[in-house]
Scaffold this motif. Structure first.
Motif, short mmCIF file in Angstrom:
data_model
loop_
_atom_site.label_atom_id
_atom_site.label_comp_id
_atom_site.label_asym_id
_atom_site.label_seq_id
_atom_site.Cartn_x
_atom_site.Cartn_y
_atom_site.Cartn_z
N ALA A 169 -4.39 -11.75 1.87
CA ALA A 169 -3.69 -10.88 0.64
C ALA A 169 -4.77 -9.31 -0.12
CB ALA A 169 -3.98 -11.88 -0.91
N ILE B 89 -3.38 -6.18 0.81
CA ILE B 89 -1.63 -6.01 0.76
C ILE B 89 -2.18 -5.23 -0.43
CG2 ILE B 89 0.27 -7.52 0.08
CD1 ILE B 89 0.07 -9.39 2.42
N TRP C 94 -2.71 -2.23 -0.34
CA TRP C 94 -1.40 -1.19 -0.35
C TRP C 94 -0.24 -1.02 -0.89
CZ3 TRP C 94 2.03 1.36 0.91
CH2 TRP C 94 3.61 0.52 1.57
N ALA C 95 -0.63 -3.12 -2.36
CA ALA C 95 0.25 -2.11 -3.24
C ALA C 95 -0.05 -1.07 -4.20
CB ALA C 95 0.87 -3.51 -3.77
N HIS D 182 9.55 -4.10 7.51
CA HIS D 182 8.57 -5.24 7.99
C HIS D 182 8.21 -6.79 6.92
CE1 HIS D 182 4.41 -6.27 5.77
NE2 HIS D 182 5.62 -6.34 4.98
N TYR E 26 7.91 -9.82 9.77
CA TYR E 26 7.40 -11.00 9.39
C TYR E 26 7.85 -11.93 9.24
CZ TYR E 26 3.91 -12.29 5.37
OH TYR E 26 2.97 -13.37 4.63
N PHE F 260 -4.04 -2.46 9.49
CA PHE F 260 -3.27 -1.68 7.69
C PHE F 260 -4.13 -0.69 7.91
CE2 PHE F 260 -2.09 -5.63 6.31
CZ PHE F 260 -1.31 -5.28 4.92
N THR G 262 2.17 -4.10 10.29
CA THR G 262 1.13 -5.07 9.78
C THR G 262 2.22 -6.55 8.70
OG1 THR G 262 2.53 -3.53 7.53
CG2 THR G 262 0.11 -3.64 7.79
N GLY H 233 0.79 -10.15 9.39
CA GLY H 233 0.87 -10.30 8.08
C GLY H 233 1.32 -12.15 8.50
N ASP I 123 0.16 -15.84 8.22
CA ASP I 123 0.31 -16.95 7.04
C ASP I 123 0.78 -17.51 7.16
OD1 ASP I 123 2.10 -17.49 4.52
OD2 ASP I 123 2.64 -15.83 4.30
N PHE J 112 -5.46 -10.20 -4.28
CA PHE J 112 -4.23 -9.57 -4.50
C PHE J 112 -4.38 -8.33 -5.99
CE2 PHE J 112 -0.42 -7.03 -5.33
CZ PHE J 112 0.69 -7.09 -4.60
N GLN K 243 4.58 -6.68 -6.08
CA GLN K 243 4.01 -6.02 -6.10
C GLN K 243 4.36 -4.86 -5.32
OE1 GLN K 243 3.85 -8.96 -2.32
NE2 GLN K 243 2.68 -9.80 -3.15
#
Length: 376
Positions: A16, A19, A22-23, A47, A51, A82, A101, A105, A109, A139, A218
């Protein structure tokens, strides 16, 4: 076993962190790449497609490859993907990096949740939410730090904390003793409802609604809050940070809630709290109201995904396949969510887009109340 639990929890944290970074850095990355909200919506849709595809494929791979090996491979792919995202200097590069990503990811996950649910079964008590709490904490830290670092030094500097975390986590996981093989369930003990397509489909639908709401918090909270108060642009990551921080706090006690009330009641109540959060964001203007609303969304979405994963993984022999199948169903909602957010926000404003997310969560709460009764 305690060492395995700590190591897998560290994987959730590592997953996390980039991510979150990035957010928090999205406004800066949009400026760096010359992208706008609609282009971001298209990129995030691709994306999400990558995923979902990676999670579905991972469900099949995990039946042939030990999930722990799959986790190690995915960690390496994420650590490479990333930096390309943080360095994106054009809309095309941003889109390609987000596809990378997404694929890496999604694989991570699926693999880490398969490993986490297997560990929960071996221990014989709920632990999955505590692992997801580590992800939420990572995160939150990333979202807050991402906006500060990206605005002050530049997004590419975000590579350093990612590699600093991933390297020791991968080393730790590689040194663990092999996981024992799960004992097969008797025919009488198999969870028949989840095995059926309807049960997996319903849980996949709930996953899609919840993850769609998480994506909105996010990926759109920073831009939304920046427009609410331009003078607080360096703190635009606060919405995503409070969202994830409240998720983390809730998940720390989430396993107790599951034990006390059952997964169905926890899912239903959580979704209703999420509705209240998005209603606040959509209906009350201002930076503070937005941060509070996203915090409520964090409380409301904290337990839904882990509870759904736990329901899907009741049969150890079919856990990875069920997770992969539900991910495909969830994709029917997850896939268009970024596109929906980008185009609706551009046409009518982010408040209208968030109101639509609230309506989706309300529908999910009704479905959970009626459709998951037999799974308690």
């Amino acid at each position: 076993m305690p060492g395995a639990r700590a190591a897998i929890t560290a994987v959730f944290f590592a997953f996390a962190l980039p991510i979150g970074l990035w957010a928090g850095a999205i406004p800066a990355l949009l400026r760096q790449s010359g992208s706008d909200g609609r282009q971001l919506g298209i990129a995030l849709t691709l994306h999400t497609a990558a995923y979902i595809g990676a999670m579905a494929a991972g469900g099949q791979l995990a039946r042939r490859i030990a999930p722990r090996r799959l986790v190690l491979a995915a960690l390496g792919l994420v650590a490479l993907a990333f930096p390309l995202l943080y360095a994106a200097g054009s809309p095309l590069m941003l889109t390609l990096a987000l596809i990378g990503t997404g694929a890496s990811g999604g694989l991570l996950d699926l693999a880490m949740n398969t490993e986490g649910t297997a560990l929960e079964r071996r221990l014989g008590r709920p632990i999955l939410l505590s692992m997801h709490a580590a992800a939420s904490l990572a995160f939150a830290l990333g979202a807050f730090g991402g906006s500060l670092v990206a605005t002050q030094a530049g997004p590419l500097w975000l590579v350093l904390p990612v590699w600093a975390v991933f390297a020791p986590v991968a080393w730790w996981l590689a040194r663990l003793a092999p996981a024992p093989e799960p004992a097969p369930l008797t025919v009488a003990a198999r969870p028949r409802r989840v095995e059926r397509g309807r049960g997996v489909g319903l849980i996949g639908l709930l996953l899609g609604l919840c993850i769609g709401a998480e994506i909105a918090a996010q990926m759109w909270s920073a831009s939304f809050l920046e427009r609410q108060a331009r003078e607080l642009a360096a703190f635009a990551g606060a919405g995503a940070a409070f969202f994830a921080g409240c998720q983390a706090l809730t998940r720390l006690v989430g396993d107790r809630l599951r034990h006390a009330f059952g997964d169905r009641r926890v899912i239903t109540g959580s979704l209703l709290i999420g509705v209240a959060g998005y209603a606040l964001v959509a209906g009350v203007p201002g930076f503070a109201a937005g941060v509070l609303g996203f915090a409520l969304v964090g409380f409301g979405t904290a337990c839904v995904v882990p509870c759904c994963f736990a329901l899907l993984a009741r049969d150890p022999e079919r856990a990875s396949a069920a997770l992969g199948s539900a991910s495909l169903v969830a994709g029917l909602i997850r896939l268009p969510t970024p596109l929906y957010l980008g185009f609706v926000a551009a046409a009518w404003g982010e408040e209208v887009a968030f109101a639509g997310i609230a309506a989706g969560l309300a529908a999910g709460a009704l479905l959970a109340q009626r459709g998951l009764r037999a799974l308690d």
